[in-house]
Every structure is written in C-alpha cells, then in structure tokens.
Design an enzyme around this catalytic site. Sequence first.
Site, PDB file in Angstrom:
ATOM      1  N   VAL A 136       0.863  -1.199   0.000  1.00 54.25           N
ATOM      2  CA  VAL A 136       0.000   0.000   0.000  1.00 54.25           C
ATOM      3  C   VAL A 136       0.889   1.235   0.000  1.00 54.25           C
ATOM      4  CG1 VAL A 136      -1.844   1.267   1.172  1.00 54.25           C
ATOM      5  CG2 VAL A 136      -1.722  -1.215   1.410  1.00 54.25           C
ATOM      6  N   GLU A 194      -0.842  -1.724 -12.948  1.00 52.95           N
ATOM      7  CA  GLU A 194      -0.746  -3.167 -12.776  1.00 52.95           C
ATOM      8  C   GLU A 194      -0.649  -3.831 -14.146  1.00 52.95           C
ATOM      9  OE1 GLU A 194      -0.486  -4.674  -9.715  1.00 52.95           O
ATOM     10  OE2 GLU A 194      -0.360  -2.581  -9.157  1.00 52.95           O
ATOM     11  N   ASP A 205      -7.681  -2.320  -7.417  1.00 54.21           N
ATOM     12  CA  ASP A 205      -6.378  -2.226  -6.737  1.00 54.21           C
ATOM     13  C   ASP A 205      -6.539  -1.420  -5.440  1.00 54.21           C
ATOM     14  OD1 ASP A 205      -3.272  -2.376  -6.857  1.00 54.21           O
ATOM     15  OD2 ASP A 205      -3.677  -0.244  -6.606  1.00 54.21           O
ATOM     16  N   LYS A 209      -6.032  -2.595  -1.507  1.00 51.02           N
ATOM     17  CA  LYS A 209      -5.223  -1.858  -0.533  1.00 51.02           C
ATOM     18  C   LYS A 209      -6.078  -1.470   0.682  1.00 51.02           C
ATOM     19  CE  LYS A 209      -2.019  -0.164  -4.020  1.00 51.02           C
ATOM     20  NZ  LYS A 209      -1.820   0.829  -5.079  1.00 51.02           N
TER      21      LYS A 209
END
Length: 436
Positions: A136, A194, A205, A209
């Site tokens: 993260v 990504e 995503d 996180k």
Amino acid sequence: MTISKKPIGISLLGCGTVGGGVIRLLRSNATRLAARVGAPLVIRKVLVRDLVKDRVPECERGWLTVNPDDVLGDATTDVVVEVMGGELPAYDYIRRAIDGGKGVVTANKMLLAARAHELVRHAALRGIDLAFEASVGGGIPIIRVLRQALASDSVESLYGIVNGTSNYILTRMCEDGLGFAQALAEAQAKGYAETDPTLDIDGHDAAHKMSVLAMLAFGVKVDHGNIPTEGIRSLEPIDLRFADRFDLVIKHLAIGKDHGSRIELRVHPALVSKRSVLANVSGVLNASYLEGRALGPCLISGRGAGDMPTAVSVVADIVDVARSKLAGAAGLSTSGISLEERPLVPLGEIETRYYLRFSGQDRPGVLARIAGTLGEHGVSIEQMIQDGRSAAPSEPVPIVMITHRAREAGVAAAIKAISAFDSVSDQTRVLRIEEV
Ligand code: NAP
Ligand code: HSE
C-alpha cells in the site's frame, strides 16, 4: 555496529518493475544496508519466467532461474521477496517459504486482499516475519505507521489516495486536459499500472489496498469483494469543469471509518474541497490522511508507485526482517496483527453531501419537480447551477446541484424517481462530496 561475516541471503520471486528496483537498491546501498542490518545482504536467486529477457544491469545472469525450487529449497536464502504479483502461484510459494523458515517480504496487495488472514496466521504460528510495506502506498511508509507508530492509539477514520495510476490519470485530465486513454498509456509507460490496468482504473487495486489498511487500522478481516468499489473509467470532463466552479476537485478515495460494532469501507471517486489536505496530492503521489483517537489528524504522502519508490519500501522490509532474524525475534511483529470479523455499514446508510448533475429539459416546472422529489426523500439542496438555455425546448441542459448532508438511500431513491420523468434523462451523475 559490528558487521557479522555471515551474510543474510536474499532471493527474489520476480524481477520486473519492482524486482528490478529492489536489486538496484540492494546493490547501490550495499554498504549502508550492511551497517544497518549488522550483516551484508547478498542476493542468491531470482525467479523469473523468461531467462532471455533484458533485466536491470545490476542483475547478474547467474542469479536467474525459472525453477521455484532453486529459490524455495535454497539453504543459503534467509529472506524471500515476492514481487511477482497475482494470487497463484505467489500464495503457494510464500507458504513454502514460511514452512522453510524463511522470512517473507511481499508487495502483493492482490494476494494479501484475498488471503492475508491465512498467511498472517501461518507465519505467526511458525514464528516468521511477514512484511508488506510496499503493498500500500508504494514508497510511503503507511503500513509502518499503522503497525508501529500507532500501536499505542486507535484509528477512527482513514482517507487514502492509494492508486497512483488513477491519481495520475485524474491529474492529467484535470490539469492538462488529456483524454483518459492517453493519460492511462502514460501511466503504463512509467511502470505505475498493474499488469492488468483494469485493476487500477476500475478501483479494484484500491479496494485490495483498503482491505490491507483495514486489517491494520481497524484490526478487521475484510473480504475485499464486499467493499463497495467504483473506478474512474466513466468520469466525464463536464463534471470536472462543474466541480471546479464549486471549488471542488475530484480524487479517487479509499475510505474507512470505525463505527464500533461495524466498519464503513468504500472506494470510489469523490469530490473534495480545493482547501482539503488531499486536494493537492497530484500525479502519482499517494496519501493517507487518518484521525487517531489520541493522536488527532495525521497526513502522510509521497510517491505511490514506480520501481524505485516501491523498492524503498521493499528493501526497508528486508532490513527489518533480516534484523529481527539476527536478533532471534522473528515472528513477533506478525503475531501482533488482529483479524476480527465485523460487519460493514451498508452503502445506503452512509451520509455525505452529494454532487448531482441532471440532464433536464429547459422548460417551466422541471426544476421544481426535481427539487420537490429530492425534498420528499429528505435531500436538501445547498447550491445549484443551470448553464445557459437550450436551443430548443426539447434539448436538455445540465442542471447541477450540491446537496446538504443526506443519507445515500434517500438520494438513490430520489434519483430513481427523477430518472422516470419524461423531462429528465436517466443518466444522472452522482458524486459523493467528502469533508476531508
Ligand atoms: P511486473 O513488472 O509484471 O514483474 C513481475 C515479475 O514476476 C516478472 O519478472 C515476471 O517474470 C515474474 N513472474 C510473474 N509470474 C511469474 C511466475 N509464475 N513464475 C516466475 N516468475 C514470474 O510486476 P511489478 O510491477 O514489478 O509488480 C510486482 C508486484 O508488486 C505486484 O504484486 C504489484 O501489485 C506490486 N506493486 C507494484 C508497484 C509498481 O509500481 N509497479 C508498486 C507497488 C506494488 P518475467 O520478467 O520473466 O516475465
Ligand atoms: N498500480 C498501482 C498504482 C501500483 O497505480 O498505485 C502501486 O501499488
């Protein structure tokens, strides 16, 4: 500090954007790192899929292998660094590393979002450190802040800009007038996105996180699939322009709030005041703004993606894991992670202000009907703009309203009723406005 002669062996699973950065940093900072750890850090093996592909110049060809057993069965490897991505086979490899007594560092938020609870329990049981700072915030140490600096406090709320690709795209669209596709291509070329960029632009995503942050900030085990998630794909320039007129800017936010027996988690684009601490977090920068019950507000910001910023977090984890191994304290930090089950607050129950853009006909009574319907559902209007006049009465015009705080279920019911009017299109844009 005296430096032990016996080195700490490091092996990598993956040598792409992040893995390449890790190798570069391990080599360029070797002397400093040895002093900080108390032993030299030596690279042993690097698992890849393709032995022929170009690698960073600091990567020696002799390290490369396509056989995972060369890494996981290597007796000289003390720490395994998983920077390959994806859920499988990364999960199996990490399990094997833990079973083999090796410390583990991972940057893989997709894997953690799906299976952190299993990996954390397994590592704690075996007395193994599992470190995941880079999962993260790229280079910013938000995981350390939650795991260590705030071990004394509890987090009430957290607002994160945690996807560098989305923040980069929104910034380029707002500030430089780029189209969505061009801004995404730039983010990909810079190594922020990504492998599958839909994870970035559709918000997944950030949801991955958020589930990692929720585990540390609120001590909960969250199924990331249950976090209400929206991405930035459908945002239109017209809304960015109207937002500007209300002194608001758009950000893609991951939001978490502790309500005691329940937890509020959501990931979506939101408008924030231009005076907000998050308003100027631009480009690939990430930020986390949190409120600690004892601490009060705390903002942490920095580069959230890319090879070297992410490598900074991965290598810092390697240093921690290596140090605790040398000190005979491996596993202590993993056993401190709590994984309670707590229900999520349903989206309909949340309360914020809202930006609503209707596309309505410019004739008497239309505005009054919209306002009346909002009022019937408990939604009160704070400000409004109707731009210009349409060329013909049947041509729609944008009608933008900012509401006072309202319950999401009321707003949704009002929008549904208004969408059924002949005079209003069914494509109303709704954006939440966050007070942060
Ligand atoms: P990447 O550039 O696609 O690199 C992946 C690497 O893993 C490649 O070297 C690839 O080998 C290797 N690999 C993948 N699957 C493999 C398999 N089954 N067997 C052997 N090797 C395999 O990815 P990345 O951007 O470095 O990201 C790595 C991880 O870090 C991901 O979990 C990502 O979410 C996370 N992360 C990335 C960033 C960022 O800014 N990029 C930031 C924070 C976290 P080949 O090179 O031979 O194909
Ligand atoms: N794709 C991710 C992002 C990489 O854009 O933020 C960092 O986790």
